[in-house]
Design an enzyme around this catalytic site. Sequence first.
Site, PDB file in Angstrom:
ATOM      1  N   GLU A 221      -3.833   0.134   2.239  1.00 51.71           N
ATOM      2  CA  GLU A 221      -3.283  -0.437   3.457  1.00 51.71           C
ATOM      3  C   GLU A 221      -3.504   0.637   4.611  1.00 51.71           C
ATOM      4  O   GLU A 221      -2.980   1.758   4.493  1.00 51.71           O
ATOM      5  CB  GLU A 221      -1.799  -0.867   3.464  1.00 51.71           C
ATOM      6  CG  GLU A 221      -1.187  -1.050   5.098  1.00 51.71           C
ATOM      7  CD  GLU A 221      -1.776  -2.481   5.472  1.00 51.71           C
ATOM      8  OE1 GLU A 221      -2.125  -3.378   4.646  1.00 51.71           O
ATOM      9  OE2 GLU A 221      -2.289  -2.291   6.481  1.00 51.71           O
TER      10      GLU A 221
ATOM     11  N   THR B 274      -5.436  -7.863   6.119  1.00 53.42           N
ATOM     12  CA  THR B 274      -5.629  -7.586   4.857  1.00 53.42           C
ATOM     13  C   THR B 274      -6.088  -8.669   3.933  1.00 53.42           C
ATOM     14  O   THR B 274      -7.033  -8.595   2.946  1.00 53.42           O
ATOM     15  CB  THR B 274      -4.333  -7.261   4.058  1.00 53.42           C
ATOM     16  OG1 THR B 274      -3.470  -6.240   4.803  1.00 53.42           O
ATOM     17  CG2 THR B 274      -4.334  -6.945   2.531  1.00 53.42           C
TER      18      THR B 274
ATOM     19  N   ASP C 191      -8.286  -1.304   3.602  1.00 61.07           N
ATOM     20  CA  ASP C 191      -8.531  -2.648   3.822  1.00 61.07           C
ATOM     21  C   ASP C 191      -8.988  -2.910   5.187  1.00 61.07           C
ATOM     22  O   ASP C 191      -9.616  -3.938   5.479  1.00 61.07           O
ATOM     23  CB  ASP C 191      -7.219  -3.464   3.563  1.00 61.07           C
ATOM     24  CG  ASP C 191      -5.900  -3.176   4.528  1.00 61.07           C
ATOM     25  OD1 ASP C 191      -5.952  -2.248   5.235  1.00 61.07           O
ATOM     26  OD2 ASP C 191      -4.908  -3.863   4.462  1.00 61.07           O
ATOM     27  N   HIS C 192      -8.295  -2.015   6.342  1.00 62.54           N
ATOM     28  CA  HIS C 192      -8.934  -2.274   7.611  1.00 62.54           C
ATOM     29  C   HIS C 192      -8.461  -0.974   8.452  1.00 62.54           C
ATOM     30  O   HIS C 192      -7.548  -0.332   8.004  1.00 62.54           O
ATOM     31  CB  HIS C 192      -8.289  -3.971   8.306  1.00 62.54           C
ATOM     32  CG  HIS C 192      -7.066  -3.811   7.989  1.00 62.54           C
ATOM     33  ND1 HIS C 192      -5.963  -3.180   8.717  1.00 62.54           N
ATOM     34  CD2 HIS C 192      -6.360  -4.440   7.098  1.00 62.54           C
ATOM     35  CE1 HIS C 192      -4.841  -3.300   8.169  1.00 62.54           C
ATOM     36  NE2 HIS C 192      -4.903  -4.356   7.402  1.00 62.54           N
TER      37      HIS C 192
ATOM     38  N   HIS D 168       1.544   0.868   6.543  1.00 68.61           N
ATOM     39  CA  HIS D 168       1.406  -0.317   7.524  1.00 68.61           C
ATOM     40  C   HIS D 168       1.941  -0.058   8.853  1.00 68.61           C
ATOM     41  O   HIS D 168       3.148   0.462   8.856  1.00 68.61           O
ATOM     42  CB  HIS D 168       2.295  -1.465   6.786  1.00 68.61           C
ATOM     43  CG  HIS D 168       1.568  -2.654   7.317  1.00 68.61           C
ATOM     44  ND1 HIS D 168       2.041  -3.056   8.914  1.00 68.61           N
ATOM     45  CD2 HIS D 168       0.786  -3.851   7.206  1.00 68.61           C
ATOM     46  CE1 HIS D 168       1.574  -4.424   9.035  1.00 68.61           C
ATOM     47  NE2 HIS D 168       0.883  -4.686   8.067  1.00 68.61           N
TER      48      HIS D 168
HETATM   49  C1  GP9 Z   1       1.269  -7.808   4.065  1.00 68.43           C
HETATM   50  C2  GP9 Z   1       0.200  -6.948   3.700  1.00 68.43           C
HETATM   51  C3  GP9 Z   1      -0.130  -6.343   4.993  1.00 68.43           C
HETATM   52  O1  GP9 Z   1       1.427  -8.680   2.839  1.00 68.43           O
HETATM   53  O2  GP9 Z   1      -0.862  -7.584   3.194  1.00 68.43           O
HETATM   54  O3  GP9 Z   1      -0.816  -7.169   5.651  1.00 68.43           O
HETATM   55  P1  GP9 Z   1      -1.654  -6.955   6.887  1.00 68.43           P
HETATM   56  O4  GP9 Z   1      -0.865  -7.132   8.208  1.00 68.43           O
HETATM   57  O5  GP9 Z   1      -2.418  -5.491   7.004  1.00 68.43           O
HETATM   58  O6  GP9 Z   1      -2.479  -8.152   7.045  1.00 68.43           O
HETATM   59 MN    MN Z   2      -3.557  -4.486   5.617  1.00 64.94          MN
END
Ligand code: GP9
Ligand code: MN
Length: 418
Positions: A39, A83, A257-258, A198
């Site tokens: 994340e 994500t 992921d980003h 996150h």
């Molecule tokens: C929540 C996780 C984070 O289930 O995938 O979400 P994001 O905000 O990064 O898409």
């Molecule tokens: Mn994410």
Amino acid sequence: DENEIKEIKDYIEKEIRSNEKSDLFGVAEGKNVITIWAESVQSFVINNKVNGQEITPFMNSLTEDEDTYYFENFYHQTEQGKTSDSEFLGDNSLYPLSRGAVFFTHGQNEYHGFPEMIKEHGYYSTVFHANNKSFWNRDQMYESLNYDHFYDIDSYEVNEENSVGWGLKDKSFFEQSIKYLQTLEEPFYSRFITLTNHFPFDLDDEDRSIEPYDSNSNTLNNYLPTVRYTDESIEAFFDQLKVSDLYEDSIIIIMGDHNGISANHNKAMSQLLEKEEITPYDYLQLQRVPLFIHIPGHGEGEVKSEIAGQIDIKPTLLHMLGIETDNDIYFGNDLFHDDRKGFIALRNGDFVSEDYVYTGEVCYERLTGEAIATENNHSNKEQQNNACQPIKEKVEKELSLSDNLIYGDLFRFIDFDE
Ligand code: GP9
Ligand code: MN
């Protein structure tokens, strides 16, 4: 529809597909595929020190590990689906949509994703993520993608002690997941989606191994200790895999992921990176996220500098498993191939090629960051056209072909067994 499908197939034949096999074709045949979707981890933390301290010592060590390939110019290609967009890219080698989240808007489409393709080769596919199964419409989309099981929040013991911010802490998440992983029939494919790093990057003091950064952005300040925490949780997971005897039979992929730090924090970011300012070129380069491909016992790992992106994950992994992609529909390339299309398209139409970075309608030299010309600068218009324009047209074409597939749910009409 038939014409659209033919156009897509022709494009892939001409622009994407390679007829040669990469050197790593089949290197992981029959092995488990364990992927860690890290994340919000961006590449600027890798091998970077802040206040004299490493931010990600474990991932740093992987960049020098002989069993690991590290891609230092790997870009995320996500949009509003965050994500979920990265999951979509990774499994399908299609682009997410320019607005909304394809997981929501087209979760019931037919696809021909990675889990479905490897199922024919005996693979069992799972996702591990300690959130509600309907968040981002994951339960629906995972069914469409042919996942066999989703270990969602109900599979975990979550209490006050082991949670922070968005929920279950990463260390507990991995610890609690191992018992499930051990029961899976091999070979399996599993994605582990972490959560602690996150926004807004909350972390308990006891979990902080490094101090927050000191700038006007609390977001960036707190990001560093949480990235470190995720790095430590991944290291512990590697150890758990070794103890549980799964390690030797698996390949392990770690991917950001980003981005986690938006342009709102450019001032603080420029301080951290010791730059005068974050230009649009710099900001685009900050969209790099780490990709590690770890193959136990391989011995030939290295740092790869070629441009790469999330769109490339599916063909790369399929080929590593020794699975052909001759009939498949995809827009990425095998990262162990030299024969690649030569650009990475971001979802907003910006792109990177080996020579150029194009963002905000300005074409830059990729390696120097120097602008070649602006659209308003007519004297240099010709230079601009020569440089970025031909790639820009390909990017637009490719994004629209991918969109057509999704909007028209065209996989319904494609027979992959022919
Ligand atoms: C929540 C996780 C984070 O289930 O995938 O979400 P994001 O905000 O990064 O898409
Ligand atoms: Mn994410």
